[in-house]
Scaffold this motif. Structure first.
Motif, PDB file in Angstrom:
ATOM      1  N   UNK A   3       2.709  -0.879   4.810  1.00  0.00           N
ATOM      2  CA  UNK A   3       1.350  -0.344   4.858  1.00  0.00           C
ATOM      3  C   UNK A   3       1.439   1.084   5.365  1.00  0.00           C
ATOM      4  N   UNK A   4       1.110   2.024   4.504  1.00  0.00           N
ATOM      5  CA  UNK A   4       1.286   3.440   4.802  1.00  0.00           C
ATOM      6  C   UNK A   4       0.017   4.047   5.394  1.00  0.00           C
ATOM      7  N   UNK A   5      -1.121   3.753   4.795  1.00  0.00           N
ATOM      8  CA  UNK A   5      -2.433   4.168   5.290  1.00  0.00           C
ATOM      9  C   UNK A   5      -2.581   5.664   5.527  1.00  0.00           C
ATOM     10  N   UNK A   6      -2.126   6.455   4.614  1.00  0.00           N
ATOM     11  CA  UNK A   6      -2.297   7.913   4.647  1.00  0.00           C
ATOM     12  C   UNK A   6      -2.950   8.313   3.331  1.00  0.00           C
ATOM     13  N   UNK A   7      -3.911   9.187   3.373  1.00  0.00           N
ATOM     14  CA  UNK A   7      -4.595   9.606   2.154  1.00  0.00           C
ATOM     15  C   UNK A   7      -3.636  10.394   1.290  1.00  0.00           C
ATOM     16  N   UNK A   8      -3.383  10.067   0.062  1.00  0.00           N
ATOM     17  CA  UNK A   8      -3.968   9.028  -0.761  1.00  0.00           C
ATOM     18  C   UNK A   8      -3.132   7.754  -0.858  1.00  0.00           C
ATOM     19  N   UNK A   9      -2.053   7.632  -0.115  1.00  0.00           N
ATOM     20  CA  UNK A   9      -1.151   6.479  -0.227  1.00  0.00           C
ATOM     21  C   UNK A   9      -1.558   5.395   0.774  1.00  0.00           C
ATOM     22  N   UNK A  28       1.116   2.796  -3.894  1.00  0.00           N
ATOM     23  CA  UNK A  28      -0.196   2.267  -4.267  1.00  0.00           C
ATOM     24  C   UNK A  28      -1.310   2.964  -3.494  1.00  0.00           C
ATOM     25  N   UNK A  29      -2.346   3.333  -4.234  1.00  0.00           N
ATOM     26  CA  UNK A  29      -3.588   3.836  -3.640  1.00  0.00           C
ATOM     27  C   UNK A  29      -4.698   2.886  -4.057  1.00  0.00           C
ATOM     28  N   UNK A  30      -5.405   2.340  -3.069  1.00  0.00           N
ATOM     29  CA  UNK A  30      -6.461   1.364  -3.338  1.00  0.00           C
ATOM     30  C   UNK A  30      -7.791   1.956  -2.899  1.00  0.00           C
ATOM     31  N   UNK A  47      -1.191  11.460  -7.964  1.00  0.00           N
ATOM     32  CA  UNK A  47       0.101  11.562  -8.651  1.00  0.00           C
ATOM     33  C   UNK A  47       0.867  12.790  -8.154  1.00  0.00           C
ATOM     34  N   UNK A  48       0.160  13.895  -7.933  1.00  0.00           N
ATOM     35  CA  UNK A  48       0.804  15.108  -7.423  1.00  0.00           C
ATOM     36  C   UNK A  48       1.420  14.890  -6.049  1.00  0.00           C
ATOM     37  N   UNK A  49       0.698  14.201  -5.183  1.00  0.00           N
ATOM     38  CA  UNK A  49       1.235  13.894  -3.845  1.00  0.00           C
ATOM     39  C   UNK A  49       2.488  13.036  -3.949  1.00  0.00           C
TER      40      UNK A  49
END
Length: 161
Positions: A3-9, A28-30, A47-49
Motif C-alpha cells: 500500500x503506497x498511498x501517494x498521489x497518484x499511486x 495501481x491508482x484507484x 502514467x507520466x509519474x
C-alpha cells in the motif's frame, strides 16, 4: 502487495511467474469517487509519474521500469483517453472502469453486486436533503441541483416527462 498511498499511486502489486521466472509489478491508482469521470489529463499524469518513477510529491516508486500502470475508476470519459491509451507506441496502461469490471465478473457467470448503485443513490439523496436547506435555495437564487453541482456532484437527469 504494497500500500503506497501517494498521489497518484495507491498500491503496488508484485507478481512472480515461478515457471517462466519472470517478475512483474502493477502500479495501481484507484479513484473511489463514482460521481466523477476521469479523462486523459489525470490518466496521462498518472502514467507520466509511473514512467519517471516518482509520485507527485517526489516519493520513489519501486520497480517502475518493469511495471504496468493500472487505473481503476468508476467511469472514464472522452475519446481522447482511449486514443491516448492505444497510441502507435503501445498501450500506456490498463484502464478498468466499473462497467468493464462488471462485464469481466459477469463473463465468469457470477452476478455483479449492485450495492454500489444503492450507495450512490443513497449518498445523492442524502446530499439533496442537506442542500435543500441551503441559503441560496431558501432565497430562491438557485435550485437544489445547482447547489449540488457546485459542491462536486455529477448529476445526470433523465429527460423531463
Amino acid at each position: 502487495m504494497w500500500k503506497f498511498n501517494r498521489e497518484p499511486v495507491d498500491f503496488i502489486v508484485f507478481s512472480r511467474d515461478k515457471i517462466m521466472g519472470s517478475r512483474k509489478a502493477y502500479i495501481i491508482s484507484v479513484k473511489k469517487d463514482f460521481n466523477r469521470s476521469y479523462g486523459v489529463g489525470y490518466f496521462s499524469s498518472f502514467v507520466g509519474c509511473v514512467r519517471m518513477g516518482r509520485t507527485k510529491n517526489g516519493a520513489r516508486i519501486p520497480e517502475f521500469l518493469n511495471s504496468t500502470p493500472v487505473f481503476i475508476c468508476g467511469e472514464a470519459w472522452g475519446r481522447n483517453l482511449w486514443l491516448f491509451n492505444n497510441s502507435i507506441t503501445g498501450q500506456a496502461g490498463i484502464i478498468l472502469t466499473l462497467k468493464k469490471m462488471q462485464q469481466m465478473i459477469e463473463s465468469t457467470g457470477v452476478t455483479f453486486p449492485q450495492e454500489h448503485v444503492f450507495e450512490d443513490v443513497y449518498d445523492r439523496n442524502k446530499a439533496y436533503h442537506a442542500y435543500q436547506n441551503h441559503e441560496d435555495v431558501l432565497l430562491k437564487d438557485k435550485g437544489v441541483l445547482d447547489v449540488m453541482r457546485e459542491h462536486g456532484f455529477e448529476l445526470r437527469l433523465d429527460k423531463e416527462r
